[in-house]
Write an enzyme that holds these catalytic residues in place. Structure first.
Site, PDB file in Angstrom:
ATOM      1  N   SER A 112      -2.320  -1.646   1.890  1.00 35.33           N
ATOM      2  CA  SER A 112      -3.420  -1.575   2.745  1.00 35.33           C
ATOM      3  C   SER A 112      -4.459  -2.840   2.446  1.00 35.33           C
ATOM      4  O   SER A 112      -4.587  -3.211   1.306  1.00 35.33           O
ATOM      5  CB  SER A 112      -4.447  -0.236   2.183  1.00 35.33           C
ATOM      6  OG  SER A 112      -5.827  -0.161   2.398  1.00 35.33           O
ATOM      7  N   LYS A 123      -2.587   1.621  -4.601  1.00 31.85           N
ATOM      8  CA  LYS A 123      -1.569   0.608  -3.589  1.00 31.85           C
ATOM      9  C   LYS A 123      -1.394  -0.729  -4.297  1.00 31.85           C
ATOM     10  O   LYS A 123      -0.299  -1.168  -4.200  1.00 31.85           O
ATOM     11  CB  LYS A 123      -2.533   0.491  -2.172  1.00 31.85           C
ATOM     12  CG  LYS A 123      -2.545   1.777  -1.571  1.00 31.85           C
ATOM     13  CD  LYS A 123      -1.323   1.969  -0.674  1.00 31.85           C
ATOM     14  CE  LYS A 123      -0.911   3.076  -0.238  1.00 31.85           C
ATOM     15  NZ  LYS A 123       0.483   3.441   0.361  1.00 31.85           N
ATOM     16  N   ASN A 129       8.071  15.594   2.285  1.00 30.09           N
ATOM     17  CA  ASN A 129       7.751  16.772   1.722  1.00 30.09           C
ATOM     18  C   ASN A 129       6.692  17.855   2.512  1.00 30.09           C
ATOM     19  O   ASN A 129       6.521  18.786   2.174  1.00 30.09           O
ATOM     20  CB  ASN A 129       7.241  16.716   0.450  1.00 30.09           C
ATOM     21  CG  ASN A 129       5.894  16.139   0.186  1.00 30.09           C
ATOM     22  OD1 ASN A 129       5.161  16.017   1.285  1.00 30.09           O
ATOM     23  ND2 ASN A 129       5.441  15.999  -1.062  1.00 30.09           N
ATOM     24  N   ILE A 175       1.501   7.752  10.759  1.00 22.13           N
ATOM     25  CA  ILE A 175       2.211   6.385  11.044  1.00 22.13           C
ATOM     26  C   ILE A 175       3.404   6.585  11.206  1.00 22.13           C
ATOM     27  O   ILE A 175       4.517   6.055  11.835  1.00 22.13           O
ATOM     28  CB  ILE A 175       1.770   5.258  10.087  1.00 22.13           C
ATOM     29  CG1 ILE A 175       0.288   5.348  10.129  1.00 22.13           C
ATOM     30  CG2 ILE A 175       2.224   3.890  10.311  1.00 22.13           C
ATOM     31  CD1 ILE A 175      -0.303   4.296   9.041  1.00 22.13           C
ATOM     32  N   PHE A 212      -4.857  -2.669   8.405  1.00 27.76           N
ATOM     33  CA  PHE A 212      -6.298  -2.769   8.395  1.00 27.76           C
ATOM     34  C   PHE A 212      -6.611  -1.103   8.782  1.00 27.76           C
ATOM     35  O   PHE A 212      -6.300  -0.291   7.993  1.00 27.76           O
ATOM     36  CB  PHE A 212      -6.662  -3.668   9.385  1.00 27.76           C
ATOM     37  CG  PHE A 212      -6.745  -4.919   8.511  1.00 27.76           C
ATOM     38  CD1 PHE A 212      -5.687  -5.466   8.045  1.00 27.76           C
ATOM     39  CD2 PHE A 212      -8.080  -5.363   7.978  1.00 27.76           C
ATOM     40  CE1 PHE A 212      -5.834  -6.681   7.006  1.00 27.76           C
ATOM     41  CE2 PHE A 212      -8.009  -6.460   6.904  1.00 27.76           C
ATOM     42  CZ  PHE A 212      -6.990  -7.262   6.763  1.00 27.76           C
ATOM     43  N   TYR A 216      -7.108   5.449  -4.903  1.00 27.86           N
ATOM     44  CA  TYR A 216      -6.128   5.343  -3.777  1.00 27.86           C
ATOM     45  C   TYR A 216      -5.716   4.034  -3.927  1.00 27.86           C
ATOM     46  O   TYR A 216      -4.705   3.448  -3.675  1.00 27.86           O
ATOM     47  CB  TYR A 216      -6.647   5.820  -2.525  1.00 27.86           C
ATOM     48  CG  TYR A 216      -5.926   5.170  -1.400  1.00 27.86           C
ATOM     49  CD1 TYR A 216      -4.607   5.920  -1.237  1.00 27.86           C
ATOM     50  CD2 TYR A 216      -6.425   4.439  -0.862  1.00 27.86           C
ATOM     51  CE1 TYR A 216      -3.832   5.455  -0.159  1.00 27.86           C
ATOM     52  CE2 TYR A 216      -5.650   3.892   0.591  1.00 27.86           C
ATOM     53  CZ  TYR A 216      -4.361   4.431   0.835  1.00 27.86           C
ATOM     54  OH  TYR A 216      -3.755   3.942   1.606  1.00 27.86           O
TER      55      TYR A 216
END
Ligand code: NAD
Ligand code: WQD
Length: 342
Positions: free
Chosen positions: A127, A156, A35, A15, A181, A152
């Site tokens: 997310s 977020k 990185n 993205i 989404f 994960y």
């Protein structure tokens, strides 16, 4: 418009690379910090070629405070678009500490460096997973955050909380929490796109790798969900629409303080089999598939109510599933092995 540079963390990623291109095209000066843990410098070379000018590129880690301090000292940064982080759900179950370290710890370090430099505007890649399991669709920003089903997702949600607490402690901060989404597709040039390492976790890169002959067949995870055809339904959003949503958020943040939460999706759900069909139509290739058991942690359906983003950001997704598939296919066909084959 250009009252300073835009720092894009994770700007070499899927993205982020599309974002950097859109920023350059919109006339912004851009510095990328990445990185390359999950990306290639080639993506940024291509971005530079497409834009006709290059972003500044710094190879480094958001966890590296001295590096961040130097970065803010050397560049007149006005805004931060924060994409850097780890994003593989399964890996986060196996190695949660890495996820909390990069995603949560890394963001804390980034914010500390921003505060020290007096840069207090940040757009964060959150997310839809922060809503957790919700029975009724669509998801809207008025719903309380839920319990994400994996580390994960929890990382977020934690970052959202960190940024919210930070903005509450200091009213000079402007924060956008953008809840994506399912981002798919690629730049229409076919020059940049999604290039996962190893076996793709996500549906569309898996399909495109089957189409190009890298994988034999798709496994459809479950056909017994309470949906139109029994397969999982998601709100897929073209990555180009997604990055335009960020440009809109950036403009809005420049005029307001505090925290804004916006869902970025189309408001329309497609089942796995509908995505396969749309891809076959766009590419002219057959995608062989077998029905496999449900994937643990998956929900039956997930799509957004896009109203708030439309009202407050003046933004709405424009590209439909046919374009998403055509662009994903163009990228994969031109780059069968992603950035690694040249
Ligand atoms: P990506 O892996 O392609 O991009 C992330 C980039 O961050 C990579 O270039 C990676 O090398 C870099 N990075 C990772 N850890 C770093 C660190 N410690 N320091 C510096 N750079 C680091 O992922 P993406 O799909 O482009 O996602 C971008 C962001 O959007 C992520 O934060 C992700 O969690 C979030 N997001 C993605 C999706 C999706 O489906 N792709 C959905 C919701 C949210
Ligand atoms: C979509 C649909 C699968 C692969 C994940 C993360 C989320 C967000 C985006 C980002 C589901 C089915 C998939 C396959 C399949 N993360 N599927 N066969 O699960 O909605 O969201 O990515 O950083 O946090 O959870 O996306 O693309 O993996 O799956 O049948 O080989 O396709 O079951 O219904 P998901 P996805």
């Amino acid at each position: 418009m250009n009252d300073g540079m835009v720092l894009v963390t994770g700007g070499a990623g899927y993205i982020g690379s599309h974002m950097v291109l859109a920023l350059l095209e919109a006339g912004h000066e851009v510095v990328v910090l990445d990185n390359f843990a999950n990306s290639s410098p080639v993506a940024l070379e291509r971005v530079a070629r497409l834009a006709g000018r290059a972003p500044r590129c710094v190879e480094g880690d958001i966890r590296d405070r001295p590096l961040l301090d130097r970065l803010f000292h050397e560049h007149a940064i006005a805004d931060v678009l924060h994409f850097a982080g780890l994003k593989a759900v399964g890996e986060s179950v196996a190695n949660p500490l890495a996820y909390y370290e990069h995603n949560v710890g890394g963001t804390v370090t980034l914010c500390q460096a921003m505060a020290a430099a007096g840069v207090k505007r940040v757009v964060f890649s959150s997310s839809a997973t922060v809503y957790g399991e919700v029975a009724e669709m669509p998801l809207h920003e008025g719903l309380p955050a839920g319990t994400p089903s994996n580390p994960y997702g929890r990382s977020k949600l934690m970052v959202e909380q960190v940024l919210t607490d930070l903005a509450a402690s200091d009213d000079e901060w402007s924060v956008a929490l953008l809840r994506y989404f399912n981002p798919v597709g690629a730049h229409p040039s076919g020059e940049i796109g999604e290039d996962p390492l190893g076996i793709p976790n996500n549906l569309v890169p898996f399909i495109t790798q089957v189409a190009v002959g890298r994988r034999e067949r798709l496994q459809v995870f479950g056909d017994d969900y309470p949906t139109r055809d029994g397969t999982g339904v998601r709100d897929y959003i073209h990555v180009q629409d997604l990055v335009h949503g960020h440009l809109a958020a950036l403009e809005v943040l420049r005029e307001r303080r505090g925290v804004g939460v916006w869902n970025l999706g189309t408001g329309r759900g497609y089942s796995v089999l509908e995505v396969v069909e749309a891809f076959e139509r766009a590419s002219g290739r057959r995608i062989p598939y077998t029905i496999a058991p449900r994937r643990p942690g998956d929900v039956a359906e997930c799509w957004t109510d896009p109203s708030r983003a439309r009202q407050e950001l003046g933004w709405a997704a424009e590209l439909g599933i046919a374009r998403m598939m055509a662009d994903a296919w163009r990228w994969q066909q031109r780059n069968p092995n992603g950035y690694r084959n040249m």
